[in-house]
Design a protein around this motif. Sequence first.
Motif, PDB file in Angstrom:
ATOM      1  N   THR A 198     -64.022 -11.151   5.140  1.00 62.60           N
ATOM      2  CA  THR A 198     -63.341 -11.582   3.931  1.00 62.60           C
ATOM      3  C   THR A 198     -64.081 -11.328   2.697  1.00 62.60           C
ATOM      4  O   THR A 198     -63.573 -10.999   1.498  1.00 62.60           O
ATOM      5  CB  THR A 198     -62.973 -13.016   4.168  1.00 62.60           C
ATOM      6  OG1 THR A 198     -61.960 -13.313   5.303  1.00 62.60           O
ATOM      7  CG2 THR A 198     -62.263 -13.556   2.829  1.00 62.60           C
ATOM      8  N   SER A 213     -54.834  -6.868  16.563  1.00 62.44           N
ATOM      9  CA  SER A 213     -54.636  -8.064  15.712  1.00 62.44           C
ATOM     10  C   SER A 213     -53.852  -8.097  14.550  1.00 62.44           C
ATOM     11  O   SER A 213     -54.255  -7.090  13.879  1.00 62.44           O
ATOM     12  CB  SER A 213     -56.022  -8.612  15.514  1.00 62.44           C
ATOM     13  OG  SER A 213     -55.949  -9.809  14.697  1.00 62.44           O
ATOM     14  N   ARG A 215     -54.156  -9.730  12.085  1.00 64.69           N
ATOM     15  CA  ARG A 215     -55.262 -10.038  11.094  1.00 64.69           C
ATOM     16  C   ARG A 215     -56.042  -8.673  10.551  1.00 64.69           C
ATOM     17  O   ARG A 215     -56.650  -8.586   9.535  1.00 64.69           O
ATOM     18  CB  ARG A 215     -56.219 -10.905  11.365  1.00 64.69           C
ATOM     19  CG  ARG A 215     -55.378 -12.630  11.325  1.00 64.69           C
ATOM     20  CD  ARG A 215     -56.569 -13.610  11.823  1.00 64.69           C
ATOM     21  NE  ARG A 215     -57.707 -13.594  10.844  1.00 64.69           N
ATOM     22  CZ  ARG A 215     -59.041 -14.558  11.064  1.00 64.69           C
ATOM     23  NH1 ARG A 215     -58.571 -15.082  12.073  1.00 64.69           N
ATOM     24  NH2 ARG A 215     -59.933 -14.575  10.255  1.00 64.69           N
ATOM     25  N   SER A 277     -57.581 -15.908  16.265  1.00 59.92           N
ATOM     26  CA  SER A 277     -56.545 -14.754  16.079  1.00 59.92           C
ATOM     27  C   SER A 277     -56.117 -14.721  17.659  1.00 59.92           C
ATOM     28  O   SER A 277     -55.911 -13.508  17.975  1.00 59.92           O
ATOM     29  CB  SER A 277     -57.048 -13.606  15.548  1.00 59.92           C
ATOM     30  OG  SER A 277     -55.652 -12.827  15.141  1.00 59.92           O
TER      31      SER A 277
END
Length: 311
Positions: A198, A213, A215, A277
């Motif tokens: 992030t 995933s 994400r 996740s």
Amino acid sequence: LPLSALAQPAGWPSKTIRIVAAQAPGSSNDATARAFADFFSQKLKTPVVVENRPGGVGMIAGEMVARSAPDGHTLLLTLQSQPAQAPALLKKLPIDPDKDLVPIASIGVGPVVAVAHKDFPVHNLAELIAYAKTKPVNVGNYAVGSGWSMMLNQLAKDTGAQFTVVNYKGTGAMLADLYGGQIQMGAGSLAGIGGGLTAGHIRPILIAIGERSKRLPGIPTWVDVGFRGPAYEDLAETNMLFAPAGTPQAIVDHLAQLVRESVTESPKVKAVRETLSAEDVPLTGAALAQFIARSWPTYRRLTRESGITAD
């Protein structure tokens, strides 16, 4: 039978249940153990506590549980790779994980993601291989003998790429060096590396263990980029719940039921899985036995071939 048909075994539990976690606080193993403890306590109407006993390729915790009374009051939660690899990594085993422990259920840790330092000039596996053929890449490894390190060994054999594997005691220590540029690559679960992704300190290259995933849209698995075989496909990682050998089947079955229920009924289990996740369905019964039969022999064979030991 429907889950509701599995009645709680008579007379159990009769005292506090202890879950012995084989990893330190702050790990996915510890977080999962504490989420299970909360849910089990609510469902069984009895206290459930977590005790962390890391070290010894999970065998410190494993021996404690295996030597306990097989009455459903002492359980082990460990990364499944640890009992898988212990016979290959340790010269002296305190217990036989195949015989002294009974697997109850397995729950995924989400994808283990291979990542690169933000300034490392590699953006995908093809670029990594091309770079590593010209000079060795320093790669962090979160645990001696991890599936990630086994995959790097196989990739080197298959492609001629060069990797200098640096072993760490956990993801946190590895990330400190990765963020600082002392190593160029590493791998970890989203619980450990998510913050770095992030913040832009690192970028994802490959899903090394697990499925694609949501994400990480567009980040491929080994199979997606054409690498197949046991080293790339069989080295899954999960948190696995065990009881001592000889624990009554009715208790094992009821605990397995609670794990299955927890992924939809427990806010704390759901929160841990969201952080990781993790989207898998917990494995129990025959499906769990099939998973162990596929994964554990591969871990042991590749570990022995690598010559790595934990002594």
